[in-house]
Design a protein around this motif. Structure first.
Motif, PDB file in Angstrom:
ATOM      1  N   VAL A 420       0.854  -1.187   0.000  1.00  0.00           N
ATOM      2  CA  VAL A 420       0.000   0.000   0.000  1.00  0.00           C
ATOM      3  C   VAL A 420       0.887   1.233   0.000  1.00  0.00           C
ATOM      4  O   VAL A 420       2.025   1.203   0.477  1.00  0.00           O
ATOM      5  CB  VAL A 420      -0.952   0.028   1.213  1.00  0.00           C
ATOM      6  CG1 VAL A 420      -1.875  -1.165   1.199  1.00  0.00           C
ATOM      7  CG2 VAL A 420      -0.166   0.079   2.527  1.00  0.00           C
ATOM      8  N   TRP A 421       0.375   2.350  -0.549  1.00  0.00           N
ATOM      9  CA  TRP A 421       1.126   3.603  -0.578  1.00  0.00           C
ATOM     10  C   TRP A 421       0.165   4.764  -0.774  1.00  0.00           C
ATOM     11  O   TRP A 421      -1.021   4.578  -1.057  1.00  0.00           O
ATOM     12  CB  TRP A 421       2.179   3.586  -1.689  1.00  0.00           C
ATOM     13  CG  TRP A 421       1.628   3.356  -3.069  1.00  0.00           C
ATOM     14  CD1 TRP A 421       1.185   4.276  -3.963  1.00  0.00           C
ATOM     15  CD2 TRP A 421       1.464   2.077  -3.716  1.00  0.00           C
ATOM     16  NE1 TRP A 421       0.749   3.676  -5.124  1.00  0.00           N
ATOM     17  CE2 TRP A 421       0.913   2.334  -4.999  1.00  0.00           C
ATOM     18  CE3 TRP A 421       1.729   0.758  -3.327  1.00  0.00           C
ATOM     19  CZ2 TRP A 421       0.630   1.305  -5.899  1.00  0.00           C
ATOM     20  CZ3 TRP A 421       1.430  -0.263  -4.226  1.00  0.00           C
ATOM     21  CH2 TRP A 421       0.898   0.016  -5.496  1.00  0.00           C
ATOM     22  N   ASP A 422       0.685   5.969  -0.608  1.00  0.00           N
ATOM     23  CA  ASP A 422      -0.106   7.174  -0.845  1.00  0.00           C
ATOM     24  C   ASP A 422      -0.019   7.555  -2.316  1.00  0.00           C
ATOM     25  O   ASP A 422       1.068   7.515  -2.906  1.00  0.00           O
ATOM     26  CB  ASP A 422       0.407   8.341  -0.003  1.00  0.00           C
ATOM     27  CG  ASP A 422       0.230   8.125   1.487  1.00  0.00           C
ATOM     28  OD1 ASP A 422      -0.531   7.204   1.867  1.00  0.00           O
ATOM     29  OD2 ASP A 422       0.854   8.859   2.273  1.00  0.00           O
ATOM     30  N   ARG A 423      -1.132   7.969  -2.896  1.00  0.00           N
ATOM     31  CA  ARG A 423      -1.108   8.415  -4.285  1.00  0.00           C
ATOM     32  C   ARG A 423      -0.432   9.775  -4.375  1.00  0.00           C
ATOM     33  O   ARG A 423      -0.675  10.674  -3.571  1.00  0.00           O
ATOM     34  CB  ARG A 423      -2.520   8.497  -4.867  1.00  0.00           C
ATOM     35  CG  ARG A 423      -2.523   8.734  -6.378  1.00  0.00           C
ATOM     36  CD  ARG A 423      -3.934   8.756  -6.959  1.00  0.00           C
ATOM     37  NE  ARG A 423      -3.876   8.792  -8.408  1.00  0.00           N
ATOM     38  CZ  ARG A 423      -3.721   9.903  -9.125  1.00  0.00           C
ATOM     39  NH1 ARG A 423      -3.634  11.078  -8.515  1.00  0.00           N
ATOM     40  NH2 ARG A 423      -3.659   9.853 -10.450  1.00  0.00           N
ATOM     41  N   GLY A 424       0.430   9.943  -5.365  1.00  0.00           N
ATOM     42  CA  GLY A 424       1.094  11.218  -5.589  1.00  0.00           C
ATOM     43  C   GLY A 424       0.141  12.284  -6.089  1.00  0.00           C
ATOM     44  O   GLY A 424      -0.959  11.980  -6.570  1.00  0.00           O
ATOM     45  N   THR A 425       0.578  13.515  -6.009  1.00  0.00           N
ATOM     46  CA  THR A 425      -0.269  14.646  -6.398  1.00  0.00           C
ATOM     47  C   THR A 425       0.084  15.217  -7.764  1.00  0.00           C
ATOM     48  O   THR A 425      -0.514  16.207  -8.192  1.00  0.00           O
ATOM     49  CB  THR A 425      -0.161  15.762  -5.351  1.00  0.00           C
ATOM     50  OG1 THR A 425       1.214  16.181  -5.247  1.00  0.00           O
ATOM     51  CG2 THR A 425      -0.646  15.284  -3.984  1.00  0.00           C
ATOM     52  N   GLU A 426       1.025  14.625  -8.471  1.00  0.00           N
ATOM     53  CA  GLU A 426       1.429  15.153  -9.770  1.00  0.00           C
ATOM     54  C   GLU A 426       0.255  15.107 -10.750  1.00  0.00           C
ATOM     55  O   GLU A 426      -0.421  14.077 -10.861  1.00  0.00           O
ATOM     56  CB  GLU A 426       2.592  14.347 -10.342  1.00  0.00           C
ATOM     57  CG  GLU A 426       3.883  14.444  -9.560  1.00  0.00           C
ATOM     58  CD  GLU A 426       4.018  13.431  -8.450  1.00  0.00           C
ATOM     59  OE1 GLU A 426       5.095  13.361  -7.828  1.00  0.00           O
ATOM     60  OE2 GLU A 426       3.030  12.705  -8.200  1.00  0.00           O
ATOM     61  N   PRO A 427       0.013  16.186 -11.474  1.00  0.00           N
ATOM     62  CA  PRO A 427      -1.135  16.200 -12.395  1.00  0.00           C
ATOM     63  C   PRO A 427      -0.991  15.252 -13.569  1.00  0.00           C
ATOM     64  O   PRO A 427      -2.000  14.875 -14.185  1.00  0.00           O
ATOM     65  CB  PRO A 427      -1.189  17.658 -12.868  1.00  0.00           C
ATOM     66  CG  PRO A 427       0.182  18.198 -12.633  1.00  0.00           C
ATOM     67  CD  PRO A 427       0.696  17.493 -11.418  1.00  0.00           C
ATOM     68  N   ASP A 428       0.231  14.846 -13.910  1.00  0.00           N
ATOM     69  CA  ASP A 428       0.429  13.947 -15.051  1.00  0.00           C
ATOM     70  C   ASP A 428       0.701  12.512 -14.614  1.00  0.00           C
ATOM     71  O   ASP A 428       1.181  11.690 -15.409  1.00  0.00           O
ATOM     72  CB  ASP A 428       1.573  14.450 -15.933  1.00  0.00           C
ATOM     73  CG  ASP A 428       2.906  14.512 -15.184  1.00  0.00           C
ATOM     74  OD1 ASP A 428       2.903  14.437 -13.938  1.00  0.00           O
ATOM     75  OD2 ASP A 428       3.950  14.631 -15.852  1.00  0.00           O
TER      76      ASP A 428
END
Length: 488
Positions: A420-428
């Motif tokens: 499990v991990w946190d989703r990144g915030t990068e728009p692409d």
């Protein structure tokens, strides 16, 4: 949880399940029943375990070839400009940290002012994206600092256009020394140690100033290295105090020559020193590491693997030889203060040093020339080292960041592995890869495309292999791997 793989994992942000090879088997091409020349392919709906394949061409499964934009950037790196920078720095006579700071032509102050002016000239063509400033503090008397001394770094910052809060740093140290580390008046040309590293950072600043990296890149020339890593220590502490998200730092120190003291040449290799057990490791983290492993999976080692993935190729013409040590015996560099602050960092150094040409008074003894003089530098070699740094830094800045809070679930005894991990915030951001290898392997050998999810179950035992997670964007760039820790 479904036993089926979603047909379009990229649409879920949820969980996917992937079958690996038999979970108790060793992870070799022979065990997989695959030819040695097999290439890494993602798992897709309905495929068998053998779709998750190792690379057979001698390169890590995670390797990334440079795209057209990066190849164009690398071609702009100019060995003639690097030579001019090194020769100019030598003209200041000495750049000793304790040398004069207010003389316009000699001493560390004159070198400081020239570097700042050059960096600002690069920034002038950046459309406002790059700034260049002095970062100073007064070091009170300490080891190798007999009196209060102003130590000044030159810091050029190229602000990212998409995720400016994410920062990558490249540095060289512009101070120099002779045999007596306290001799602040004798000529100390410091051509290789470390005008060569400063020239790399400055050339990258010049070439990249005209471009738009997604994340922020800092190009620094630091002082006080020879006296005790003072300038880089101040810079690392400033980043830490400001809460700066430094996800990678490289120092280039003694990158000026591929010729060893016995005359042997290795002109297409550069060493990259990367620590194993993190310098900043806490007792709790040490306890976890001793329980589940990870001595070879520190953030610094993942950064070093990323350099090999992106910069060991035909575009740089270089082989990156990763050394599993923080630094050389009896030596240390400007990556160490960053490691102390918990930032991933590594050190580039030439393949084999000639100690007659570093930390030496200029003299001829028994027919041998001593001293760190520019005639012993190989400028095309330094340009190739610059290309290695450029390839790694540019890809880091364009790719998604290192995944955060990557965990292996350990609440139940099972022969599968749930990550499990946190989703990144990068728009692409496009999705994630799970990577794995045998615990005895140095490089990641397998890659599984799991899509845009934050939980995945792999039918391989976490007891038998090492796992990691990396992010990818729509342009095909993948960031560094994050090594998971247990989560109940």
């Amino acid at each position: 949880m479904s036993n089926e793989i979603p047909e379009n994992p990229g649409s879920t942000h949820g969980t996917s399940r992937h079958r690996g090879t038999a979970r108790r088997s060793v992870l070799s091409a022979a065990a997989l029943g695959l030819p040695l020349a097999a290439t890494t392919l993602p798992l897709t709906t309905g495929t068998a375990a053998a779709d998750d394949r190792p690379s057979g061409d001698g390169r890590p499964a995670t390797a990334q070839q440079p795209d057209r934009e990066l190849r164009a950037l690398l071609k702009e790196i100019d060995p003639r400009r690097i030579e001019a920078t090194i020769r100019k720095l030598v003209t200041f006579g000495t750049r000793h940290t304790l040398s004069v700071q207010d003389d316009p032509v000699r001493g560390i102050g004159a070198a400081r002012d020239w570097i700042l002016a050059e960096m600002r000239s690069y920034a002038a063509g950046s459309g406002g994206r790059m700034t260049a400033d002095l970062q100073s503090y007064v070091q009170e008397p300490a080891s190798r600092i007999p009196v209060a001394t102003r130590i000044t770094n030159i810091v050029a910052t190229l602000r990212g256009s998409v995720t400016p809060e994410r920062v990558y740093v490249v540095s060289g140290h512009y101070d120099s020394r002779v045999t007596d580390v306290m001799n602040a008046t004798a000529d100390a040309p410091g051509a290789n140690d470390d005008a060569s590293g400063v020239a790399v950072a400055m050339e990258l600043a010049r070439v990249m100033a005209k471009r738009r990296p997604a994340s922020t890149i800092v190009f620094a020339a630091v002082a006080g290295e020879e006296q005790g890593l003072y300038g880089s220590g101040h810079m690392a502490r400033e980043f830490k105090a400001a809460g700066t998200d430094v996800q990678g730092m490289f120092t280039c120190d003694i990158v000026g020559s591929p010729t060893a003291d016995d005359g042997e040449r290795d002109p297409y290799t550069v060493r990259l020193f990367a620590e194993g057990v993190p310098t900043s490791e806490t007792p709790a983290q040490a306890s976890t590491r001793m329980s589940v492993g990870g001595e070879n999976d520190s953030p610094a080692r993942q950064l070093a693997r990323f350099v090999r993935d992106t910069a060991d190729n035909d575009a740089t013409e270089m082989r990156v030889r990763v050394i599993y040590r923080r630094d050389r015996y009896l030596r240390g560099g400007d990556q160490i203060p960053f490691l102390e602050q918990g930032f991933p960092a590594a050190r580039f150094t030439e393949p084999a040093e000639n100690f007659a040409h570093q930390h030496q008074d200029i003299r001829v003894e028994d027919g041998l020339q001593y001293g760190d003089l520019p005639e012993f530098c190989d400028f095309p070699y330094i340009a190739r080292v610059a290309r290695v740094n450029a390839a790694a830094l540019w890809t880091l800045a364009q790719a998604p960041g290192t995944p955060r809070n990557v965990r292996i679930r350990t609440s139940n005894l099972t022969n599968a592995t749930e990550l499990v991990w946190d989703r990144g915030t990068e728009p692409d951001l496009e999705g994630y890869d799970v990577v794995w290898r045998e615990t005895t392997a140095a490089e990641w050998t397998h890659v599984i495309d799991v899509g845009d999810v934050t939980t995945v179950e792999v039918d391989l035992s976490k007891d038998n292999v090492f796992f990691g997670v990396r992010a990818r964007n729509h342009a095909g760039h993948a960031g560094p791997v994050a090594f998971p820790v247990p989560r109940s």
